[in-house]
Scaffold this motif. Structure first.
Motif, PDB file in Angstrom:
ATOM      1  N   ALA A  11       1.166  -1.025  -0.424  1.00 16.93           N
ATOM      2  CA  ALA A  11       0.041   0.236   0.086  1.00 16.93           C
ATOM      3  C   ALA A  11       1.107   1.057   0.298  1.00 16.93           C
ATOM      4  CB  ALA A  11      -0.929   0.166   1.299  1.00 16.93           C
ATOM      5  N   ASN A  12       0.742   2.351  -0.764  1.00 16.75           N
ATOM      6  CA  ASN A  12       1.200   3.149  -0.627  1.00 16.75           C
ATOM      7  C   ASN A  12       0.580   4.156   0.616  1.00 16.75           C
ATOM      8  OD1 ASN A  12      -1.220   4.846  -1.853  1.00 16.75           O
ATOM      9  ND2 ASN A  12      -0.361   4.507  -3.216  1.00 16.75           N
ATOM     10  N   ASP A  13       1.326   5.334   0.098  1.00 19.01           N
ATOM     11  CA  ASP A  13       1.248   6.083   1.987  1.00 19.01           C
ATOM     12  C   ASP A  13      -0.546   6.708   2.016  1.00 19.01           C
ATOM     13  OD1 ASP A  13       3.498   6.079   2.459  1.00 19.01           O
ATOM     14  OD2 ASP A  13       4.367   8.488   2.320  1.00 19.01           O
ATOM     15  N   ARG A  14      -1.216   6.973   0.896  1.00 23.00           N
ATOM     16  CA  ARG A  14      -2.699   7.351   0.882  1.00 23.00           C
ATOM     17  C   ARG A  14      -3.124   6.334   1.107  1.00 23.00           C
ATOM     18  NH1 ARG A  14      -4.371  11.408  -3.441  1.00 23.00           N
ATOM     19  NH2 ARG A  14      -6.910  11.589  -2.971  1.00 23.00           N
ATOM     20  N   GLN A  15      -2.978   5.362   0.645  1.00 19.21           N
ATOM     21  CA  GLN A  15      -3.799   4.054   0.491  1.00 19.21           C
ATOM     22  C   GLN A  15      -3.716   3.321   1.971  1.00 19.21           C
ATOM     23  OE1 GLN A  15      -2.223   1.730  -2.506  1.00 19.21           O
ATOM     24  NE2 GLN A  15      -3.380   1.395  -3.497  1.00 19.21           N
ATOM     25  N   THR A  16      -2.741   3.321   2.708  1.00 18.60           N
ATOM     26  CA  THR A  16      -1.950   2.778   4.262  1.00 18.60           C
ATOM     27  C   THR A  16      -3.552   4.287   4.990  1.00 18.60           C
ATOM     28  OG1 THR A  16      -0.493   2.692   3.632  1.00 18.60           O
ATOM     29  CG2 THR A  16      -0.529   2.527   5.834  1.00 18.60           C
ATOM     30  N   PHE A  17      -3.157   5.654   4.445  1.00 19.76           N
ATOM     31  CA  PHE A  17      -4.286   6.008   5.380  1.00 19.76           C
ATOM     32  C   PHE A  17      -5.072   6.086   5.525  1.00 19.76           C
ATOM     33  CE2 PHE A  17      -6.931  10.014   5.907  1.00 19.76           C
ATOM     34  CZ  PHE A  17      -5.851  10.336   7.754  1.00 19.76           C
ATOM     35  N   MET A  18      -6.102   5.702   4.110  1.00 22.56           N
ATOM     36  CA  MET A  18      -7.461   5.471   3.923  1.00 22.56           C
ATOM     37  C   MET A  18      -7.913   4.006   4.367  1.00 22.56           C
ATOM     38  SD  MET A  18      -8.342   8.730   2.982  1.00 22.56           S
ATOM     39  CE  MET A  18     -10.010   8.502   1.833  1.00 22.56           C
ATOM     40  N   LYS A  19      -7.255   3.273   4.192  1.00 20.32           N
ATOM     41  CA  LYS A  19      -6.897   1.774   4.189  1.00 20.32           C
ATOM     42  C   LYS A  19      -7.252   1.899   5.899  1.00 20.32           C
ATOM     43  CE  LYS A  19      -8.645   0.602   0.720  1.00 20.32           C
ATOM     44  NZ  LYS A  19     -10.247   0.336  -0.018  1.00 20.32           N
ATOM     45  N   VAL A  20      -6.342   2.219   6.641  1.00 20.45           N
ATOM     46  CA  VAL A  20      -6.073   1.562   7.749  1.00 20.45           C
ATOM     47  C   VAL A  20      -5.991   1.940   8.737  1.00 20.45           C
ATOM     48  CG1 VAL A  20      -4.159   0.298   9.116  1.00 20.45           C
ATOM     49  CG2 VAL A  20      -3.953  -0.418   7.119  1.00 20.45           C
ATOM     50  N   THR A  21      -5.408   3.749   8.923  1.00 22.70           N
ATOM     51  CA  THR A  21      -5.258   4.977   9.636  1.00 22.70           C
ATOM     52  C   THR A  21      -6.573   5.156  10.422  1.00 22.70           C
ATOM     53  OG1 THR A  21      -2.541   5.346   9.386  1.00 22.70           O
ATOM     54  CG2 THR A  21      -3.955   6.756  10.653  1.00 22.70           C
ATOM     55  N   LEU A  22      -6.913   6.198   8.890  1.00 24.29           N
ATOM     56  CA  LEU A  22      -8.871   6.867   9.224  1.00 24.29           C
ATOM     57  C   LEU A  22      -9.472   5.399   9.411  1.00 24.29           C
ATOM     58  CD1 LEU A  22     -10.146   9.198   8.967  1.00 24.29           C
ATOM     59  CD2 LEU A  22     -10.669   8.197   6.274  1.00 24.29           C
ATOM     60  N   PRO A  23      -9.368   4.288   9.435  1.00 22.46           N
ATOM     61  CA  PRO A  23     -10.883   3.868   9.748  1.00 22.46           C
ATOM     62  C   PRO A  23     -10.988   4.173  11.710  1.00 22.46           C
ATOM     63  CG  PRO A  23     -10.567   2.312   8.044  1.00 22.46           C
ATOM     64  CD  PRO A  23      -9.741   3.511   8.342  1.00 22.46           C
ATOM     65  N   LEU A  24      -9.748   3.624  11.986  1.00 21.09           N
ATOM     66  CA  LEU A  24      -8.813   3.021  13.216  1.00 21.09           C
ATOM     67  C   LEU A  24      -8.950   4.396  14.393  1.00 21.09           C
ATOM     68  CD1 LEU A  24      -6.249   0.234  12.589  1.00 21.09           C
ATOM     69  CD2 LEU A  24      -8.343   0.271  13.497  1.00 21.09           C
ATOM     70  N   SER A  25      -9.075   5.540  13.293  1.00 23.47           N
ATOM     71  CA  SER A  25      -9.384   6.271  14.650  1.00 23.47           C
ATOM     72  C   SER A  25     -10.812   7.076  14.594  1.00 23.47           C
ATOM     73  CB  SER A  25      -8.266   7.410  13.410  1.00 23.47           C
ATOM     74  OG  SER A  25      -8.518   7.874  12.045  1.00 23.47           O
ATOM     75  N   LEU A  26     -11.847   6.424  13.102  1.00 21.65           N
ATOM     76  CA  LEU A  26     -13.226   6.612  13.740  1.00 21.65           C
ATOM     77  C   LEU A  26     -13.678   6.650  14.730  1.00 21.65           C
ATOM     78  CD1 LEU A  26     -14.874   5.898  10.660  1.00 21.65           C
ATOM     79  CD2 LEU A  26     -14.229   7.829  11.045  1.00 21.65           C
ATOM     80  N   PRO A  27     -13.222   5.908  15.991  1.00 22.02           N
ATOM     81  CA  PRO A  27     -13.960   5.578  17.699  1.00 22.02           C
ATOM     82  C   PRO A  27     -13.402   7.243  17.644  1.00 22.02           C
ATOM     83  CG  PRO A  27     -12.452   3.746  17.273  1.00 22.02           C
ATOM     84  CD  PRO A  27     -12.725   4.917  15.649  1.00 22.02           C
ATOM     85  N   GLY A  28     -12.438   7.744  17.817  1.00 21.93           N
ATOM     86  CA  GLY A  28     -11.895   9.215  18.237  1.00 21.93           C
ATOM     87  C   GLY A  28     -12.886  10.510  17.654  1.00 21.93           C
ATOM     88  N   VAL A  29     -12.648  10.375  16.436  1.00 20.33           N
ATOM     89  CA  VAL A  29     -13.671  11.171  15.743  1.00 20.33           C
ATOM     90  C   VAL A  29     -15.412  10.980  16.131  1.00 20.33           C
ATOM     91  CG1 VAL A  29     -14.955  12.039  13.871  1.00 20.33           C
ATOM     92  CG2 VAL A  29     -12.219  10.755  13.447  1.00 20.33           C
TER      93      VAL A  29
END
Lengths: 260, 267
Positions: free
Chosen positions: A167-185
């Motif tokens: 995964a490139n940086d953008r894909q990593t962010f969209m597929k891993v980081t963002l979904p895992l941070s949603l509870p915080g949002v």
């Protein structure tokens, strides 16, 4: 352990008197006519009819909701990158950054809001913009800290794994980081939206009294007009709308999680 | 590329800090202004601080705020701790019920809790004033203390208090000598939260206080319709106190840690 469980009973009584009864009082006042006494209630739905028949009240309600939603969106848009930057810092700097963001929160909210007054008067900012700045200023720290907490909980190995798997940086962010941070949002949304809808001192202090929100209406009916029945009805309508929006937010959160 | 991104994120974080701190610096700066203006600095003076200390209503507001926060913290810490201990030995139904009711004021907008209490006090024909304000503060502080103490209690070994009772302790002794020492940290944390919640409260105080009794928040709210540099002096003093307290709270443990490390190295 019979000896200990009795220790909770006094608080159960206190809690009933100081939390449950006052809530019921609001419902009672909202559904009765003015001037009733404890002995003679006259039930009515007129307070609610009055709210929706006059064009002013729904307009103010709509304005408050719109303002709270926009404030929440701005807080996410500004706060998310900030939390992301913080989560990428060195551990020592992270602790320092958290301290820097927490420090203003310890200062009294009224004082913090007043602090903007001089600047905004000097800049001659319009009342609507001033109220938005005041809201974002007061509530942004909550959003940043919530998102930061959930971002910093993400296992760094997951990011590395995503990279290893191509995964490139953008894909990593969209597929891993963002979904895992949603509870915080989501918890950030709760902490911003709820006080933003009902806020009455921010519009009062920074909007120069021209910018009326639902909280100001409630304040006026209780402090100035003394029409507590109608004031209670407005509060009840606001509380119900907030409960519904919180419920919807949680459902969306759950739905988002089930998608993954 | 990486480096450029690093600089950009530093700039972004710095901009957010500017947003957070500019108004605070602005207030402190103009508290030293010699004129009434909040946009033109005409010269250094301490006259707004003098005016503030000479202002009886401000001094009273500070006194009421501190007194109310101290009483509310002491009462809510004691009651919250005892209740949390009692609840931990109760059936799950009762625990759930108390948690749900405690959550009500946290899920509701503050103004709703505030008018509920106001309606409650006035329907009982209780004259609102300092006492009702303190009662309201105790009411909203207890759930925060319980929120801090309850998770810690769950981690305790129940056998310890049972053993104390078996060995002849009265329940009171079992609580003060066995349970409380183990949860001391969470009690202190709960008390700190209670104190800061009470100290900063505006909405609930505003609706539950009576004529002639204001805390700092209410005073600020009712006196800022016009430019008022004494409020700047008051705000500045709050900023000084909080900065000093936070520095002490954050730096002292850091120094202690360093000292311990040094002792370990020396040994």
């Amino acid at each position: 352990m019979k000896n200990f469980n009795k220790m909770a009973y006094p608080y159960i009584i206190w809690m009933t008197v100081m939390i449950v009864v006052p809530m019921l009082m609001i419902v009672l006042y909202a559904c009765t006519v003015q001037g009733n006494s404890v002995l003679t209630f006259q039930f009515t739905l007129e307070n609610f009819a009055r709210f929706f028949s006059d064009s002013i009240f729904p307009t103010v309600l709509w304005r408050s909701l719109k303002m709270a939603v926009i404030t929440t969106v701005i807080c996410i848009l500004i706060g998310y990158p900030c939390a992301y930057v913080m989560a990428k810092m060195k551990p020592d700097s992270q602790a320092m950054a958290v301290l820097l963001i927490t420090l203003p929160m310890w200062i009294n909210m009224l004082v913090r809001t007043y602090a903007w007054k001089g600047i905004l008067d000097w800049l001659q900012a319009g009342s609507e913009i001033s109220v938005y700045i005041g809201m974002v200023y007061n509530f942004l720290p909550f959003m940043i800290l919530q998102i930061y907490t959930s971002l910093s909980k993400i296992d760094p190995n997951l990011i590395i794994a995503a990279g290893d798997l191509g995964a490139n940086d953008r894909q990593t962010f969209m597929k891993v980081t963002l979904p895992l941070s949603l509870p915080g949002v989501i918890s950030g949304i709760t902490l911003v939206f709820l006080p933003a809808v009902s806020s009455f001192f921010i519009p009062k202090l920074l909007g120069g009294g021209q910018y009326v929100l639902i909280g100001n209406l409630i304040e006026d009916y209780f402090i100035k007009t003394g029409d507590w029945n109608f004031g209670s009805a407005i509060s009840l309508i606001m509380a119900i709308i907030i409960l519904i929006s919180m419920y919807v937010t949680r459902k969306l959160d759950k739905a988002a999680k089930e998608d993954d | 590329m990486k480096q450029k991104r690093g600089i950009l994120s530093k700039i972004y974080f710095a901009l957010i800090m500017v947003f957070f701190y500019v108004p605070i610096v602005y207030v402190v700066f103009f508290s030293f202004n010699s004129s009434k203006s909040l946009s033109k600095f005409t010269g250094f003076s301490l006259k707004w601080y003098q005016a503030m200390f000479a202002n009886r209503s401000i001094m009273e507001a500070i006194w009421y705020t501190v007194l109310c926060a101290v009483i509310a913290t002491i009462v809510s810490t004691i009651v919250g701790t005892i209740t949390a201990i009692g609840l931990s030995k109760n059936r799950k139904v009762i625990r759930e019920l108390v948690t749900q009711v405690n959550n009500l004021p946290m899920l509701n907008p503050e103004i709703v809790t505030a008018i509920g209490l106001m309606l409650f006090f006035t329907s009982l024909r209780i004259q609102t004033g300092f006492t009702t304000m303190v009662l309201a503060h105790i009411a909203f502080c207890i759930p925060y203390v319980m929120l801090s103490v309850t998770p810690r209690l769950r981690q305790l070994d129940p056998n310890l208090s049972d053993a104390a009772l078996d060995l002849g302790c009265t329940p009171w002794q079992a609580m003060t000598k066995v349970i409380i020492p183990q949860i001391k940290g969470s009690i202190v944390a709960g008390a700190l939260v209670a104190f800061s919640m009470s100290f900063d409260d505006f909405v609930i105080s505003m609706f539950t206080t009576g004529p002639g009794v204001s805390n700092i928040s209410i005073y600020v709210y009712s006196n800022v319709k016009r430019v008022n540099p004494t409020i700047n002096a008051l705000s500045a003093i709050i900023v000084y106190v909080i900065t000093i307290v936070l520095i002490i709270v954050n730096v002292v443990p850091m120094l202690r840690e360093r000292k311990q490390k040094k002792e370990v190295l020396d040994a």
